[in-house]
Design a protein around this motif. Structure first.
Motif, mmCIF file in Angstrom:
data_model
loop_
_atom_site.group_PDB
_atom_site.id
_atom_site.type_symbol
_atom_site.label_atom_id
_atom_site.label_comp_id
_atom_site.label_asym_id
_atom_site.label_seq_id
_atom_site.Cartn_x
_atom_site.Cartn_y
_atom_site.Cartn_z
ATOM 1 N N GLY A 16 0.804 -1.232 0.000
ATOM 2 C CA GLY A 16 0.000 0.000 0.000
ATOM 3 C C GLY A 16 0.832 1.275 0.000
ATOM 4 N N ALA A 17 2.043 1.212 0.505
ATOM 5 C CA ALA A 17 2.864 2.425 0.588
ATOM 6 C C ALA A 17 3.497 2.788 -0.752
ATOM 7 N N VAL A 18 3.492 1.873 -1.704
ATOM 8 C CA VAL A 18 4.193 2.125 -2.975
ATOM 9 C C VAL A 18 3.348 1.852 -4.229
ATOM 10 N N THR A 25 2.775 12.582 -1.573
ATOM 11 C CA THR A 25 2.536 13.098 -0.220
ATOM 12 C C THR A 25 1.997 11.995 0.685
ATOM 13 N N SER A 26 2.545 11.907 1.885
ATOM 14 C CA SER A 26 1.990 11.024 2.912
ATOM 15 C C SER A 26 1.521 11.881 4.075
ATOM 16 N N GLY A 27 0.314 11.583 4.566
ATOM 17 C CA GLY A 27 -0.201 12.350 5.701
ATOM 18 C C GLY A 27 -1.111 11.476 6.543
ATOM 19 N N GLY A 60 9.211 8.063 -4.914
ATOM 20 C CA GLY A 60 8.644 9.144 -4.108
ATOM 21 C C GLY A 60 7.622 8.624 -3.106
ATOM 22 N N ASP A 61 6.829 7.645 -3.523
ATOM 23 C CA ASP A 61 5.803 7.073 -2.650
ATOM 24 C C ASP A 61 6.466 6.362 -1.458
ATOM 25 N N ALA A 62 7.508 5.598 -1.752
ATOM 26 C CA ALA A 62 8.242 4.907 -0.674
ATOM 27 C C ALA A 62 8.883 5.919 0.264
ATOM 28 N N LEU A 63 9.502 6.945 -0.330
ATOM 29 C CA LEU A 63 10.196 7.948 0.489
ATOM 30 C C LEU A 63 9.220 8.730 1.356
ATOM 31 N N SER A 64 8.068 9.120 0.803
ATOM 32 C CA SER A 64 7.174 9.974 1.599
ATOM 33 C C SER A 64 6.674 9.206 2.823
ATOM 34 N N THR A 65 6.342 7.933 2.638
ATOM 35 C CA THR A 65 5.891 7.132 3.781
ATOM 36 C C THR A 65 7.019 6.982 4.803
ATOM 37 N N ALA A 66 8.210 6.653 4.306
ATOM 38 C CA ALA A 66 9.332 6.392 5.214
ATOM 39 C C ALA A 66 9.776 7.659 5.955
#
Ligand code: AMP
Ligand code: MG
Length: 353
Positions: free
Chosen positions: A174-176, A244-246, A289-295
């Motif tokens: 789900g994070a990527v 973006t992760s929020g 970017g998706d992996a990085l924003s979550t991490a």
């Protein structure tokens, strides 16, 4: 709450195209290039808007839409018919599609570089909190401690298209997944001759190709994490990805009045409370970017900035619990609304590349 509109939206695919406004002169090449086509869909648990320019756009967008639906069906953690569910049900080797194998391979590579902040095997813990079924609950400390024993990305074996996970080890991509889907859709559009597009996968993943047809940069708004009606500011951005992760994306309020959100710290099994409430990453590809924003959301500002200092391949916008803004030096960001006068700290690279 979101389910009824979600269901309705799932049934419709809106494809609307129109030419650019007519100039007094006959349609010329520029007007032809600027013809915009838009497709909307509900997939991966969110509303998506895909916008592309030029004559290749209509058919290419229809293909991109069906590609995203196929990826959703393969990668969903909630759908019993998905490839991920098949992997999770079985301790035997399971053959997956090229896309699932490619995403898993990339995700494993990324999780290995993110200091434990990104874990692809958090699924038992994520489910215990009810983030898959939406039957939200606060698990007990012992329950979480027990489930954390099952969290270990090194237990995933991927050989070609074959995935093996031992009993108890479960995948959640789900994070990527949205990032990967955005990259694949962008690549497909490019293959079909689209040279300018902006793909918005639920606001949390935005993937662009080229610039706007008039040569100007894309304007991308970042949501105010505490107010879904308003924006915290606007980015000017060329080709690449803005992820973006929020915590505001999915959360529930416990009986204790606490807010519990869907981004978990793999070290504790609890929602990550790092002091950051929104993390935006600007980079070349949306999967990274998706992996990085979550991490980075899990790491918190101090560790995330230290991590960024070791890299040259992404920029960021962090919004903190206390409404401060942290920007990396390469970002063009204009705050607005509640954030118009917020304190801004610009972080610069300590050493030249
Ligand atoms: P994102 O919205 O991209 O930040 O991803 C959040 C989703 O990834 C959650 O809904 C979970 O399915 C999953 N998840 C939560 N915490 C983590 C984590 N630390 N590492 C990997 N996946 C996570
Ligand atoms: Mg992510």
């Amino acid at each position: 709450m979101k389910q009824l509109p979600a269901l309705l939206a799932a049934m419709i695919l809106l494809l609307s195209c129109c030419a650019a406004p007519e100039s007094p002169a006959a349609k010329d090449a520029v007007a032809e290039d600027a013809a915009v086509c838009e497709s909307q869909l509900f997939a991966m648990d969110t509303y998506m808007t895909l916008r592309a320019y030029g004559s290749a756009a209509p058919s290419a967008l229809a293909e991109a839409t069906s590609l995203i639906r196929t990826l959703d069906a393969a990668l969903s953690a909630a759908d019993e018919g998905s490839e991920i569910a098949a992997v999770n049900r079985s301790a035997e080797p399971v053959t997956v599609s090229d896309d699932t194998a490619a995403l898993l391979s990339r995700a494993l590579e990324l999780s290995g570089t993110l200091n434990g902040a990104l874990s692809l095997t958090l699924s038992p813990v994520i489910r215990a909190w009810g983030f898959v079924s939406r039957a939200y609950r606060v698990p007990g400390k012992e329950e979480i401690a027990g489930l954390l024993k099952q969290v270990d990305d090194t237990k995933i074996q991927l050989e070609g298209n074959t995935v093996t996970t031992p009993e108890g080890t479960e995948l959640d991509l789900g994070a990527v997944a949205k990032g990967y889907a955005a990259d694949r859709a962008a690549a497909l559009l490019q293959e079909r001759g689209v040279s300018a597009c902006i793909l918005n996968l639920g606001g949390s993943t935005i993937r662009t190709v080229g610039t706007k047809p008039d040569g100007s940069l894309w304007r991308i708004a970042i949501r105010d994490p505490k107010d879904e009606e308003h924006y915290a500011g606007t980015l000017l951005f060329g080709e690449g990805a803005v992820d973006t992760s929020g915590g505001y994306e999915r959360f529930f309020e416990g009986e204790d009045g606490e807010i519990y959100w869907h981004i978990l710290d793999p070290a504790t099994g609890y929602p990550a409370r790092s002091g950051l409430v929104s993390v935006t990453v600007l980079t070349g590809d949306a999967c990274t970017g998706d992996a990085l924003s979550t991490a980075l959301f899990v790491m918190g500002a101090e560790d995330a900035v230290a991590f960024w200092q070791t890299r040259r391949d992404f920029e960021f916008v962090f919004l903190t619990e206390t409404d401060d803004i942290l920007l990396s030096e390469g970002v063009q960001f204009t705050p607005q609304g509640r954030y118009a006068d917020a304190p801004i700290t610009v972080i610069r690279h300590e050493t030249d590349p």
